[in-house]
Write a protein that holds these residues in place. Sequence first.
Motif, PDB file in Angstrom:
ATOM      1  N   THR A  66      13.536 -45.630 -77.767  1.00 30.91           N
ATOM      2  CA  THR A  66      14.693 -46.502 -77.591  1.00 30.91           C
ATOM      3  C   THR A  66      15.899 -45.631 -77.256  1.00 30.91           C
ATOM      4  O   THR A  66      15.881 -44.407 -77.465  1.00 30.91           O
ATOM      5  N   VAL A  67      16.958 -46.246 -76.771  1.00 31.89           N
ATOM      6  CA  VAL A  67      18.169 -45.492 -76.465  1.00 31.89           C
ATOM      7  C   VAL A  67      18.723 -44.846 -77.732  1.00 31.89           C
ATOM      8  O   VAL A  67      19.216 -43.715 -77.720  1.00 31.89           O
ATOM      9  N   GLN A  68      18.624 -45.573 -78.859  1.00 23.40           N
ATOM     10  CA  GLN A  68      19.116 -45.000 -80.113  1.00 23.40           C
ATOM     11  C   GLN A  68      18.327 -43.761 -80.517  1.00 23.40           C
ATOM     12  O   GLN A  68      18.865 -42.782 -81.030  1.00 23.40           O
ATOM     13  N   GLN A  69      17.012 -43.817 -80.278  1.00 30.71           N
ATOM     14  CA  GLN A  69      16.174 -42.672 -80.613  1.00 30.71           C
ATOM     15  C   GLN A  69      16.498 -41.475 -79.720  1.00 30.71           C
ATOM     16  O   GLN A  69      16.487 -40.327 -80.162  1.00 30.71           O
ATOM     17  N   MET A  70      16.785 -41.769 -78.454  1.00 36.59           N
ATOM     18  CA  MET A  70      17.210 -40.691 -77.550  1.00 36.59           C
ATOM     19  C   MET A  70      18.478 -40.038 -78.065  1.00 36.59           C
ATOM     20  O   MET A  70      18.652 -38.823 -78.013  1.00 36.59           O
ATOM     21  N   LYS A  71      19.379 -40.862 -78.579  1.00 36.73           N
ATOM     22  CA  LYS A  71      20.648 -40.340 -79.080  1.00 36.73           C
ATOM     23  C   LYS A  71      20.433 -39.406 -80.268  1.00 36.73           C
ATOM     24  O   LYS A  71      21.089 -38.370 -80.406  1.00 36.73           O
ATOM     25  N   ILE A  72      19.466 -39.755 -81.127  1.00 37.34           N
ATOM     26  CA  ILE A  72      19.179 -38.896 -82.275  1.00 37.34           C
ATOM     27  C   ILE A  72      18.685 -37.527 -81.807  1.00 37.34           C
ATOM     28  O   ILE A  72      19.078 -36.483 -82.334  1.00 37.34           O
ATOM     29  N   ILE A  73      17.829 -37.513 -80.781  1.00 34.67           N
ATOM     30  CA  ILE A  73      17.340 -36.239 -80.243  1.00 34.67           C
ATOM     31  C   ILE A  73      18.505 -35.407 -79.724  1.00 34.67           C
ATOM     32  O   ILE A  73      18.618 -34.206 -80.010  1.00 34.67           O
ATOM     33  N   LEU A  74      19.416 -36.030 -78.958  1.00 35.89           N
ATOM     34  CA  LEU A  74      20.542 -35.280 -78.405  1.00 35.89           C
ATOM     35  C   LEU A  74      21.480 -34.809 -79.504  1.00 35.89           C
ATOM     36  O   LEU A  74      22.015 -33.696 -79.440  1.00 35.89           O
ATOM     37  N   ASP A  75      21.675 -35.650 -80.523  1.00 38.01           N
ATOM     38  CA  ASP A  75      22.530 -35.241 -81.644  1.00 38.01           C
ATOM     39  C   ASP A  75      21.962 -34.012 -82.336  1.00 38.01           C
ATOM     40  O   ASP A  75      22.665 -33.039 -82.615  1.00 38.01           O
ATOM     41  N   GLU A  76      20.656 -34.065 -82.652  1.00 42.46           N
ATOM     42  CA  GLU A  76      20.041 -32.933 -83.348  1.00 42.46           C
ATOM     43  C   GLU A  76      19.986 -31.689 -82.458  1.00 42.46           C
ATOM     44  O   GLU A  76      20.177 -30.575 -82.920  1.00 42.46           O
ATOM     45  N   LEU A  77      19.711 -31.885 -81.172  1.00 39.07           N
ATOM     46  CA  LEU A  77      19.675 -30.743 -80.256  1.00 39.07           C
ATOM     47  C   LEU A  77      21.035 -30.057 -80.197  1.00 39.07           C
ATOM     48  O   LEU A  77      21.121 -28.828 -80.150  1.00 39.07           O
ATOM     49  N   SER A  78      22.094 -30.839 -80.216  1.00 40.32           N
ATOM     50  CA  SER A  78      23.437 -30.255 -80.137  1.00 40.32           C
ATOM     51  C   SER A  78      23.777 -29.461 -81.386  1.00 40.32           C
ATOM     52  O   SER A  78      24.711 -28.664 -81.375  1.00 40.32           O
ATOM     53  N   ARG A  79      23.020 -29.654 -82.482  1.00 40.77           N
ATOM     54  CA  ARG A  79      23.292 -28.935 -83.730  1.00 40.77           C
ATOM     55  C   ARG A  79      22.381 -27.731 -83.928  1.00 40.77           C
ATOM     56  O   ARG A  79      22.510 -27.011 -84.905  1.00 40.77           O
ATOM     57  N   THR A  80      21.450 -27.519 -83.000  1.00 45.30           N
ATOM     58  CA  THR A  80      20.616 -26.331 -83.114  1.00 45.30           C
ATOM     59  C   THR A  80      21.415 -25.106 -82.705  1.00 45.30           C
ATOM     60  O   THR A  80      22.437 -25.206 -82.039  1.00 45.30           O
ATOM     61  N   ARG A  81      20.911 -23.955 -83.086  1.00 47.70           N
ATOM     62  CA  ARG A  81      21.627 -22.713 -82.773  1.00 47.70           C
ATOM     63  C   ARG A  81      21.504 -22.335 -81.307  1.00 47.70           C
ATOM     64  O   ARG A  81      22.416 -21.762 -80.727  1.00 47.70           O
ATOM     65  N   LEU A  82      20.357 -22.642 -80.709  1.00 48.73           N
ATOM     66  CA  LEU A  82      20.088 -22.198 -79.337  1.00 48.73           C
ATOM     67  C   LEU A  82      19.479 -23.344 -78.538  1.00 48.73           C
ATOM     68  O   LEU A  82      18.269 -23.380 -78.304  1.00 48.73           O
ATOM     69  N   PRO A  83      20.314 -24.285 -78.090  1.00 54.57           N
ATOM     70  CA  PRO A  83      19.769 -25.481 -77.428  1.00 54.57           C
ATOM     71  C   PRO A  83      19.264 -25.249 -76.012  1.00 54.57           C
ATOM     72  O   PRO A  83      18.726 -26.175 -75.413  1.00 54.57           O
ATOM     73  N   TYR A  84      19.444 -24.050 -75.456  1.00 58.84           N
ATOM     74  CA  TYR A  84      19.122 -23.811 -74.048  1.00 58.84           C
ATOM     75  C   TYR A  84      17.685 -24.165 -73.671  1.00 58.84           C
ATOM     76  O   TYR A  84      17.436 -24.817 -72.672  1.00 58.84           O
ATOM     77  N   THR A  85      16.736 -23.672 -74.475  1.00 66.04           N
ATOM     78  CA  THR A  85      15.322 -23.777 -74.105  1.00 66.04           C
ATOM     79  C   THR A  85      14.489 -24.118 -75.323  1.00 66.04           C
ATOM     80  O   THR A  85      14.941 -24.009 -76.464  1.00 66.04           O
ATOM     81  N   CYS A  86      13.236 -24.480 -75.066  1.00 65.72           N
ATOM     82  CA  CYS A  86      12.276 -24.630 -76.154  1.00 65.72           C
ATOM     83  C   CYS A  86      11.814 -23.231 -76.583  1.00 65.72           C
ATOM     84  O   CYS A  86      12.137 -22.241 -75.921  1.00 65.72           O
ATOM     85  N   PRO A  87      11.053 -23.102 -77.674  1.00 66.41           N
ATOM     86  CA  PRO A  87      10.627 -21.769 -78.127  1.00 66.41           C
ATOM     87  C   PRO A  87       9.775 -21.008 -77.126  1.00 66.41           C
ATOM     88  O   PRO A  87       9.607 -19.800 -77.250  1.00 66.41           O
TER      89      PRO A  87
END
Length: 626
Positions: free
Chosen positions: A583-604
């Motif tokens: 859902t759009v809300q679920q997408m927002k949660i992913i973006l919110d959490e990604l913005s709080r990671t230390r290194l959002p550039y890439t996956c591991p």
Amino acid sequence: MSNIHVLDENTINKIAAGEVVERPSSVVKELMENSIDAGADKIEVEIMAGGTSFIRVQDNGRAMSREDVQVAILRHATSKITAVGDLEKISTLGFRGEALPSIAAVSRFSILTRKPQDELGTSVKITGGKLDDIGETGCAIGTTIKVEDLFFNTPARKKFLKTTPTETNKISDYVIKLAFSNPQIAVKLISNNKITATTPGTGSLKDAIAGIYGRTVEHELLPLDFCDNDVKITGFISKPAVIRSSRAWQTFIVNGRIISSRMISRAIDNAYHSLLPKSGYPLAVLNIEIAKNTIDINVHPQKIEIKFADESRLFKAVYKTILDAVRPAGNSDHNLDSFAAPAGFIKPRYEKTMLQQSLHTPPAYDNAAPSANFIRESYSKSLSNTGNTFNPNANEDAFKIAREKVYALKNTSTLSQNMQNEDILNELEQPAQLPAAGDLLPLGQIDLCYIIAQGEDGMYIIDQHAAHERILYDRFGLAKDRVVSQQLLVHVLLNISPAEYNLLEANKAALYKLGFNVEASGPEQFRLTEIPADIPMDDAENTIRSILASLGSLHTPTPQEIRHACLATAACRAAIKAGDKLTVQQMKIILDELSRTRLPYTCPHGRPTIIRFEHRDLAKMFKRIQ
């Protein structure tokens, strides 16, 4: 009659030339360094056929008088040092007095040089080390040196040169590196009558990089700034999305001298740990200033290597400098647009998704891992009726359930604790309008694989699996004691090879700290009793076998490599997959959490999590602008 005799001057010169003039790029290096030492602020290099048939280096620096030229073409003649003690405090580049006579010994060599106060300059012509002519001539102020038919009299050496494109690239690489080490000099490279590189000479390293690689690369640079008692490091490094398959565009400068250093390369690799694919290297221009008495620059014939008195200390300084640039201080919310990879740097490569499968058979997931499965579990029937249409009021209950499951692990990591900010929660609860996530507004989903979002400067595409991988990797890595685990109701018996048995036995303690509990249960057999809470139970065996495969591919892995392999595999297995409908809300949660990671550039594993299409990119695609 003695069997030992003194070699003639011609043979001596050719031997010296073998040490100094390895290939055409060596000639360009030596001549450009002399131009820099002469105080030039403009240097023009022209080559033909990769430098084998023609090289011209022209500068506007301090020229030579006739007397100076006559001495300069002699071996061991230099203006840079006068005694052995000067070797410990060298500040110039060409100081050995070998370059000109060595180059002249293996080519058709000529010099034109004129001082500002002189009406006429001096012309010198040498063929194969023999002086042909010296006299007065009209010429521009400065020095111009031409080298033609390189190695014409040493065919064995010429035979070992690479192809013309390879030799051209080596010259180009070195010209670019010298331009970066001297941004105050306007440098131009002409190859086969075409200008291939130019820098403005403004004194700004960033301008020099933009002149070579373009403004798009300039916008993806991170500044470096480190200073302590006797080490200073400045320069730029690129964001992880801007990478190449070799270290060719990494430049290391120590006290103004271009060097190669495995130690510095290793420090960069370690700082970019988990951000790059195995074959990727970021652009890096490191300008290191260090006390002259702590280095020895005369340990290599081409002076491209330096011996450091304390390598460990410099390694730590470089590592910290890069890490501070890549990982912004504070670990607060980041604007995702600043971490997005420009669309132009991503090579298209289609990967098959689970779209067709998911349209017919929704995947089954285990409910024992709420944080990893929050998006799947909160999926509601109402979404199938509305498709991917943006509706802020739809699925509010499902969104709240999802949010609660995301925040359920608030005691397991600092990331989740940060998400308890009341302002954020209040915003999420507003049903009338969905706020932007990490400064991006999610709009929908493409191919059940990519999230589409809007930002102030264009459109953003987020790989939902890569983004969730990064979120989980950081969460696992920040666990203070042990990654939160779950007991397996039915233990998994692993029948493994002797090599895998030894791997598990050697790394049991490390795996336990990362949430896995394995116990030997017989010859070539282990029992898996616990796995991280984010991994579905039915994926336990596949996860541990994937970790074994990763560890098996490493040659004498370090503790850091072992930890990364385990965390990356666990995060990959636990993350949402292509084919998961959001859902759009679920997408927002992913973006919110990604913005709080230390290194959002890439996956591991080094794949980009987010790509940016600026307004200008879109306008070009639709032919609105040229």
